[in-house]
Design a protein around this motif. Structure first.
Motif, PDB file in Angstrom:
ATOM      1  N   LEU A 164       0.862  -1.184   0.000  1.00 58.82           N
ATOM      2  CA  LEU A 164       0.000   0.000   0.000  1.00 58.82           C
ATOM      3  C   LEU A 164       0.893   1.227   0.000  1.00 58.82           C
ATOM      4  N   ASN A 165       1.113   1.764  -1.193  1.00 57.58           N
ATOM      5  CA  ASN A 165       2.037   2.887  -1.329  1.00 57.58           C
ATOM      6  C   ASN A 165       1.314   4.220  -1.094  1.00 57.58           C
ATOM      7  N   LYS A 166       2.095   5.261  -0.940  1.00 55.62           N
ATOM      8  CA  LYS A 166       1.597   6.617  -0.657  1.00 55.62           C
ATOM      9  C   LYS A 166       0.853   6.633   0.678  1.00 55.62           C
ATOM     10  N   GLN A 167       1.319   5.807   1.609  1.00 53.94           N
ATOM     11  CA  GLN A 167       0.647   5.760   2.910  1.00 53.94           C
ATOM     12  C   GLN A 167       0.759   7.101   3.628  1.00 53.94           C
ATOM     13  N   ASP A 168       1.752   7.909   3.256  1.00 49.86           N
ATOM     14  CA  ASP A 168       1.881   9.235   3.857  1.00 49.86           C
ATOM     15  C   ASP A 168       0.678  10.120   3.512  1.00 49.86           C
ATOM     16  N   LEU A 169      -0.055   9.777   2.429  1.00 52.28           N
ATOM     17  CA  LEU A 169      -1.220  10.574   2.029  1.00 52.28           C
ATOM     18  C   LEU A 169      -2.527   9.937   2.502  1.00 52.28           C
ATOM     19  N   ALA A 170      -2.444   8.696   3.023  1.00 55.44           N
ATOM     20  CA  ALA A 170      -3.660   7.947   3.360  1.00 55.44           C
ATOM     21  C   ALA A 170      -3.959   8.009   4.857  1.00 55.44           C
TER      22      ALA A 170
ATOM     23  N   ALA B 138       2.453  -1.391   4.314  1.00 57.04           N
ATOM     24  CA  ALA B 138       2.203  -0.018   3.871  1.00 57.04           C
ATOM     25  C   ALA B 138       3.548   0.684   3.769  1.00 57.04           C
ATOM     26  N   LEU B 139       3.708   1.560   2.787  1.00 55.22           N
ATOM     27  CA  LEU B 139       4.985   2.249   2.666  1.00 55.22           C
ATOM     28  C   LEU B 139       4.861   3.563   1.923  1.00 55.22           C
ATOM     29  N   ASP B 140       5.946   4.289   1.972  1.00 56.90           N
ATOM     30  CA  ASP B 140       6.100   5.521   1.213  1.00 56.90           C
ATOM     31  C   ASP B 140       7.309   5.224   0.321  1.00 56.90           C
ATOM     32  N   ALA B 141       7.042   5.134  -0.981  1.00 57.51           N
ATOM     33  CA  ALA B 141       8.029   4.555  -1.903  1.00 57.51           C
ATOM     34  C   ALA B 141       9.392   5.230  -1.877  1.00 57.51           C
ATOM     35  N   SER B 142       9.466   6.446  -1.357  1.00 56.95           N
ATOM     36  CA  SER B 142      10.759   7.118  -1.393  1.00 56.95           C
ATOM     37  C   SER B 142      11.593   6.836  -0.140  1.00 56.95           C
TER      38      SER B 142
ATOM     39  N   GLY C 184       1.647  -2.921 -11.101  1.00 62.02           N
ATOM     40  CA  GLY C 184       0.843  -1.832 -10.537  1.00 62.02           C
ATOM     41  C   GLY C 184       0.302  -0.965 -11.648  1.00 62.02           C
ATOM     42  N   ILE C 185      -0.728  -0.200 -11.335  1.00 62.43           N
ATOM     43  CA  ILE C 185      -1.293   0.706 -12.339  1.00 62.43           C
ATOM     44  C   ILE C 185      -0.328   1.871 -12.557  1.00 62.43           C
ATOM     45  N   PRO C 186      -0.467   2.607 -13.662  1.00 61.55           N
ATOM     46  CA  PRO C 186       0.405   3.752 -13.884  1.00 61.55           C
ATOM     47  C   PRO C 186       0.287   4.768 -12.740  1.00 61.55           C
ATOM     48  N   ASN C 187       1.397   5.393 -12.420  1.00 59.59           N
ATOM     49  CA  ASN C 187       1.428   6.497 -11.453  1.00 59.59           C
ATOM     50  C   ASN C 187       1.277   6.074  -9.993  1.00 59.59           C
ATOM     51  N   VAL C 188       1.318   4.775  -9.734  1.00 56.21           N
ATOM     52  CA  VAL C 188       1.117   4.316  -8.353  1.00 56.21           C
ATOM     53  C   VAL C 188       2.416   4.431  -7.546  1.00 56.21           C
ATOM     54  N   GLY C 189       3.546   4.680  -8.256  1.00 55.44           N
ATOM     55  CA  GLY C 189       4.808   4.889  -7.544  1.00 55.44           C
ATOM     56  C   GLY C 189       5.831   3.785  -7.754  1.00 55.44           C
ATOM     57  N   LYS C 190       5.655   2.986  -8.811  1.00 55.94           N
ATOM     58  CA  LYS C 190       6.545   1.841  -9.025  1.00 55.94           C
ATOM     59  C   LYS C 190       7.971   2.304  -9.340  1.00 55.94           C
ATOM     60  N   SER C 191       8.104   3.318 -10.209  1.00 56.50           N
ATOM     61  CA  SER C 191       9.465   3.786 -10.533  1.00 56.50           C
ATOM     62  C   SER C 191      10.140   4.334  -9.285  1.00 56.50           C
ATOM     63  N   THR C 192       9.378   5.074  -8.488  1.00 52.28           N
ATOM     64  CA  THR C 192       9.943   5.653  -7.260  1.00 52.28           C
ATOM     65  C   THR C 192      10.443   4.530  -6.349  1.00 52.28           C
ATOM     66  N   LEU C 193       9.612   3.501  -6.186  1.00 55.35           N
ATOM     67  CA  LEU C 193       9.980   2.387  -5.309  1.00 55.35           C
ATOM     68  C   LEU C 193      11.232   1.684  -5.837  1.00 55.35           C
TER      69      LEU C 193
HETATM   70  P1  G4P Z   1       4.860   4.895 -11.661  1.00 60.32           P
HETATM   71  O1  G4P Z   1       6.280   4.509 -11.949  1.00 60.32           O
HETATM   72  O2  G4P Z   1       4.104   3.823 -10.952  1.00 60.32           O
HETATM   73  O3  G4P Z   1       4.111   5.402 -12.864  1.00 60.32           O
HETATM   74  O4  G4P Z   1       4.870   6.109 -10.615  1.00 60.32           O
HETATM   75  P2  G4P Z   1       6.039   7.104 -10.185  1.00 60.32           P
HETATM   76  O5  G4P Z   1       7.077   6.402  -9.396  1.00 60.32           O
HETATM   77  O6  G4P Z   1       6.467   7.887 -11.358  1.00 60.32           O
HETATM   78  O7  G4P Z   1       5.226   8.028  -9.174  1.00 60.32           O
HETATM   79  C1  G4P Z   1       4.100   8.784  -9.577  1.00 60.32           C
HETATM   80  C2  G4P Z   1       3.961   9.988  -8.668  1.00 60.32           C
HETATM   81  O8  G4P Z   1       3.679   9.543  -7.338  1.00 60.32           O
HETATM   82  C3  G4P Z   1       5.220  10.835  -8.559  1.00 60.32           C
HETATM   83  O9  G4P Z   1       4.804  12.177  -8.360  1.00 60.32           O
HETATM   84  C4  G4P Z   1       5.873  10.322  -7.284  1.00 60.32           C
HETATM   85  O10 G4P Z   1       6.726  11.271  -6.684  1.00 60.32           O
HETATM   86  C5  G4P Z   1       4.641  10.104  -6.436  1.00 60.32           C
HETATM   87  N1  G4P Z   1       4.864   9.104  -5.370  1.00 60.32           N
HETATM   88  C6  G4P Z   1       5.354   7.852  -5.505  1.00 60.32           C
HETATM   89  N2  G4P Z   1       5.375   7.228  -4.323  1.00 60.32           N
HETATM   90  C7  G4P Z   1       4.889   8.089  -3.425  1.00 60.32           C
HETATM   91  C8  G4P Z   1       4.647   8.002  -1.992  1.00 60.32           C
HETATM   92  O11 G4P Z   1       4.850   6.990  -1.335  1.00 60.32           O
HETATM   93  N3  G4P Z   1       4.113   9.124  -1.418  1.00 60.32           N
HETATM   94  C9  G4P Z   1       3.822  10.252  -2.126  1.00 60.32           C
HETATM   95  N4  G4P Z   1       3.303  11.280  -1.471  1.00 60.32           N
HETATM   96  N5  G4P Z   1       4.041  10.358  -3.445  1.00 60.32           N
HETATM   97  C10 G4P Z   1       4.561   9.292  -4.086  1.00 60.32           C
HETATM   98  P3  G4P Z   1       4.743  13.220  -9.501  1.00 60.32           P
HETATM   99  O12 G4P Z   1       4.131  14.438  -8.940  1.00 60.32           O
HETATM  100  O13 G4P Z   1       4.108  12.607 -10.706  1.00 60.32           O
HETATM  101  O14 G4P Z   1       6.219  13.412  -9.865  1.00 60.32           O
HETATM  102  P4  G4P Z   1       7.305  14.207  -8.995  1.00 60.32           P
HETATM  103  O15 G4P Z   1       6.805  15.594  -8.952  1.00 60.32           O
HETATM  104  O16 G4P Z   1       7.395  13.565  -7.671  1.00 60.32           O
HETATM  105  O17 G4P Z   1       8.521  14.033  -9.837  1.00 60.32           O
END
Ligand code: G4P
Length: 315
Positions: A57-63, A85-89, A121-130
């Motif tokens: 469960l990513n983006k837990q910092d927003l949930a 649960a995690l925050d991908a960064s 994962g779906i697009p934009n869910v944070g896979k590249s960040t992780l």
């Molecule tokens: P993807 O590969 O699955 O398509 O996703 P990607 O890692 O590109 O992440 C999509 C957006 O979600 C990015 O923001 C990224 O910073 C943000 N993100 C990923 N993981 C987390 C998390 O755990 N917490 C929060 N708060 N955000 C997360 P963006 O605005 O599209 O890009 P950027 O401005 O960060 O570069």
């Protein structure tokens, strides 16, 4: 909601997953902690049924932390499944996925039987960040190895731990109406595929029962209970400079503002759905789908009856 989208490289991604699966020990699905049910790909569930699964469960910092705990318990109660649960960064929580995968496939490990994990994962869910977080130190990215297609990437997280990445994948048709709105609001669907006004109204409808005070505080609003979603959106526009000449509210601007505020966390930590809510919506979506299918079959049968006798004979 009518979402007009092209699921992109769905077919080629699907094929890459199907081809890789026989060699996979654990499937990681990265979910958005604000909408775990809606961000789970039903097509992936079908393809990977029976494989040990780790839900992240990513983006837990927003949930909402309380609802994240509910979702984790929900997944952990499923056979062969664990959830984190995690925050991908953040590195330390991200690396917890390694022992979690090992525990799901205890017979794998060591140089002879390395653990092979697929991450989806779906697009934009944070896979590249992780993956960037994980790849920070030990991991090596190998894109050009024989047997690894261009669509996937093998990441070596330890000598005996391989992570196979796949491109973000959506599914062709959303049967759960709320899911379409939640995906659009969270940024999981490209912005040309939906109407922002419609999405903002649905977002407010999902948020206000649990978080009305947050909206009141953010936009300095009074009591919300007497307002319709449309009136609430107009009030938000009015408070945030979304007025046009003549004093009319620019609802498009208000909608964009509301969606952006949700995405950036300006409303605080918010989760749009609980496991119980999602399972109710899912059942309703399935029932509607079955009705649609039955109607289609009835139409086909009655069309068949209307065909003239002898139709189809080659003569
Ligand atoms: P993807 O590969 O699955 O398509 O996703 P990607 O890692 O590109 O992440 C999509 C957006 O979600 C990015 O923001 C990224 O910073 C943000 N993100 C990923 N993981 C987390 C998390 O755990 N917490 C929060 N708060 N955000 C997360 P963006 O605005 O599209 O890009 P950027 O401005 O960060 O570069």
């Amino acid at each position: 909601m009518a979402i007009q989208w092209f699921p992109g490289h769905m077919n080629s991604t699907k094929k890459a997953i199907v081809d890789r699966l026989p060699d996979i020990d654990v499937v990681i699905e990265l979910l958005d902690a604000r909408l775990p049910g809606s961000s789970a790909n039903p097509l992936l569930a079908e393809l990977t049924a029976g494989k040990p699964a780790l839900k992240l469960l990513n983006k837990q910092d927003l949930a909402d932390a309380e609802l994240t705990a509910l979702w984790l318990a929900h997944y952990q109660a499923q056979p062969g499944t664990n959830a984190l649960a995690l925050d991908a960064s953040e590195t330390a929580p991200a690396r917890q996925l390694i022992p979690a995968c090992r525990a799901l496939a205890p017979l794998r490990g060591g140089m002879v039987k390395p653990l092979r994990v697929l991450i989806c994962g779906i697009p934009n869910v944070g896979k590249s960040t992780l993956i960037n977080t994980l790849a920070g130190q030990r991991a090596a990215l190998t894109g050009d190895e024989p047997g690894i297609t261009k669509l996937e990437q093998k990441i070596v997280l330890a000598n005996d731990f391989y992570l196979f990445d796949t491109p973000g994948m959506l599914w062709p048709r959303i049967t759960v109406e709320h899911s379409g709105y939640h995906l659009a609001a969270s940024g999981g669907i490209g912005r040309n595929a939906y109407d922002e006004h419609e999405v903002a109204l649905a977002l407010l409808a999902s948020v206000r029962p649990r978080y009305a005070e947050r909206l009141q505080a953010r936009y300095a609003l009074g009591e919300l209970s007497t307002l319709s979603d449309e009136e609430l959106l107009a009030d938000i526009g009015r408070k945030r400079g979304g007025l046009m000449a003549g004093g009319r509210v620019n609802l498009q601007k208000a909608a964009e503002l509301a969606i952006n505020d949700f995405r950036s966390g300006a409303w605080g930590r918010i989760t749009l759905e609980t496991p119980d809510e999602f399972s109710t919506w899912w059942a309703a979506g399935q029932a509607l789908d079955a009705e649609r299918q039955a109607r289609r079959e009835r139409r086909q049968r009655s069309r068949g009856r209307q065909l003239p006798t002898g139709h189809g004979d080659s003569g």
